[in-house]
Motif scaffolding. Structure first.
Motif, PDB file in Angstrom:
ATOM      1  N   LEU A 181       0.828  -1.207   0.000  1.00 40.66           N
ATOM      2  CA  LEU A 181       0.000   0.000   0.000  1.00 40.66           C
ATOM      3  C   LEU A 181       0.865   1.261   0.000  1.00 40.66           C
ATOM      4  N   ARG A 182       1.956   1.225   0.752  1.00 40.22           N
ATOM      5  CA  ARG A 182       2.850   2.391   0.758  1.00 40.22           C
ATOM      6  C   ARG A 182       3.506   2.576  -0.602  1.00 40.22           C
ATOM      7  N   ALA A 183       3.844   1.470  -1.249  1.00 40.60           N
ATOM      8  CA  ALA A 183       4.441   1.549  -2.584  1.00 40.60           C
ATOM      9  C   ALA A 183       3.459   2.128  -3.596  1.00 40.60           C
ATOM     10  N   GLU A 184       2.172   1.939  -3.322  1.00 38.34           N
ATOM     11  CA  GLU A 184       1.146   2.489  -4.211  1.00 38.34           C
ATOM     12  C   GLU A 184       0.865   3.954  -3.914  1.00 38.34           C
ATOM     13  N   GLY A 185       1.578   4.510  -2.928  1.00 39.22           N
ATOM     14  CA  GLY A 185       1.445   5.921  -2.636  1.00 39.22           C
ATOM     15  C   GLY A 185       0.435   6.282  -1.575  1.00 39.22           C
ATOM     16  N   VAL A 186      -0.094   5.294  -0.864  1.00 43.00           N
ATOM     17  CA  VAL A 186      -1.051   5.580   0.202  1.00 43.00           C
ATOM     18  C   VAL A 186      -0.301   6.101   1.425  1.00 43.00           C
TER      19      VAL A 186
END
Length: 422
Positions: free
Chosen positions: A45-50
């Motif tokens: 999720l962090r890699a997706e920019g969240v």
């Protein structure tokens, strides 16, 4: 130490973000909670920019929902939760029972004072009542507002319940906090209190509300003492599926019968079946010295036990309590009662580990289940004193440590299956 205001504000702000479109979408997209997958899911999720803070908040909600599923059922998957709020939230079936009281009392508007996550307010709104839910904890109030969005006649007020004075036409429901703010345990839960003097709002405030509102109810601990029940009020100890969940106290038009009772609920495929247990006028006397117990022993549901209604069980099954206050009843025959468990009495032994150990070894029992009530003996210490081998091939016995006609004893019993109520 007291809660950090900045941390509480941050938590409230994160819940607000989970209420908006992006937050809701994130929650709905999460897979069923799996502790083993949290790190990988967080990284993805962090890699997706969240936003990492929003990811952490969403995963916390996922964990709390999974943990609350047993208590709150499918509804848990649609709620915003807090740690303490989930622990104290009223079970939906019990909340509906509360709401029915107010409907029967004839009120049209109910103040939910100390609404928590809004489970009682939800049941009140679903029953067709207007609800004003008041909560002083901002984080919890944000969650309650989100949980009540679907009910236009329910509104949440962030404020102190002490500032509310219900009118003589209103209903009032109070769920005083029974946890002490401060250091939490390893699961994030604060210390639970069972004393009336430590409730927030205070017991005196509960009584002042009850003195003015048309119908009032208060959710208290199952440990509430009948000796503290005000004159003219009603106390109902409630259990659901074997767990004693509360004692609700009622005043005014919400009172059905002054005094004490117990409500025993069983979940079925079609809803919840409730049985109400009340005192009997002339209960049988407990066993007299020299009387022989058995051949059957019954143990009442925990709500019945907490309400002090074991004598009612004795009357219903034609038996006698083993000694005043033990909560065990012996009877000459099995009677199918949906709010009691039965055991066959195998033997009655003195409460001495050496005697019990010899009896168990003679019969090849190497493991025991210990039940205790009415004697000061520590069960685990008694288990250690038995010095049993505990191998899996050995038989198992159930021991009831209690009093019979004033004498401490060990009643060796075997659980009996009776037909389940329909």
């Amino acid at each position: 130490m007291p809660p950090d205001p900045a941390a509480r504000q941050e938590a409230a702000d994160l819940l607000l973000r989970l209420r908006d479109d992006a937050g809701r979408a994130l929650l709905e997209a999460l897979p069923p909670y799996d502790e083993a997958q949290v790190l990988a899911l967080t990284a993805r999720l962090r890699a997706e920019g969240v936003d990492p803070a929003l990811v952490a908040a969403a995963l916390t909600q996922s964990r709390l929902r999974a943990r609350a599923a047993d208590r709150l059922g499918p509804l848990a998957g649609r709620l915003l939760l807090t740690v303490d709020g989930a622990e104290q939230a009223t079970r939906p079936a019990v909340a509906r029972r509360h709401a029915a009281r107010f409907v029967a009392a004839g009120v049209e508007h109910v103040w939910d004072l100390g609404c928590g996550l809004g489970l009682d307010a939800t049941a009140l709104a679903e029953a067709g009542l207007a609800v004003t839910a008041v909560e002083r904890d901002e984080e919890v109030a944000v969650a309650a507002e989100a949980n009540l969005t679907a009910y236009p006649r329910a509104r949440v007020v962030h404020g102190d319940v002490g500032d509310v004075a219900p009118s003589t036409r209103d209903g009032a429901w109070l769920d005083p906090a029974r946890r002490t703010p401060g250091v939490a345990d390893v699961r994030g839960r604060t210390r639970r209190t069972f004393r009336l003097a430590e409730l927030s709002p205070s017991w005196e405030h509960v009584l002042s509300v009850a003195a003015t509102a048309a119908a009032t109810g208060a959710k208290l601990s199952p440990g509430f003492s009948a000796g503290d029940l005000p004159s003219g009020a009603e106390a109902e100890w409630v259990s659901l599926d074997g767990d004693a969940v509360e004692c609700s106290v009622w005043w005014g038009a919400a009172v059905r019968r002054p005094g004490i009772s117990a409500a025993v609920g069983r979940s079925t495929g079609d809803g919840t079946v409730w049985v109400v247990v009340e005192p009997v006028a002339d209960p049988p006397a407990p066993l007299a010295p020299g009387a022989s117990p058995g051949p059957w022993l019954a143990e009442p549901d925990r709500a019945v036990l907490a309400a002090g209604l074991t004598p009612t069980l004795a009357a219903v099954v034609g038996g006698q309590e083993t000694d005043p206050g033990t909560g065990y009843v012996v009877a000459p025959a099995l009677v199918d009662v949906p709010w009691a468990r039965w055991f066959a009495v195998e033997e009655v032994l003195p409460l001495h580990a050496k005697v019990v150990r010899a009896w168990l070894r003679e019969r090849g029992a190497g493991r025991v289940t210990i039940k205790k009530r009415g004697v000061p003996t520590d069960p685990e210490r008694f288990r250690a004193e038995l010095r049993l081998r505990g191998d899996r091939a050995a038989g198992e016995a159930t021991l009831v440590l209690t009093r019979v006609a004033g004498t401490p004893v060990v009643v060796v019993v075997t659980p009996v299956l009776t037909p389940s109520p329909t």
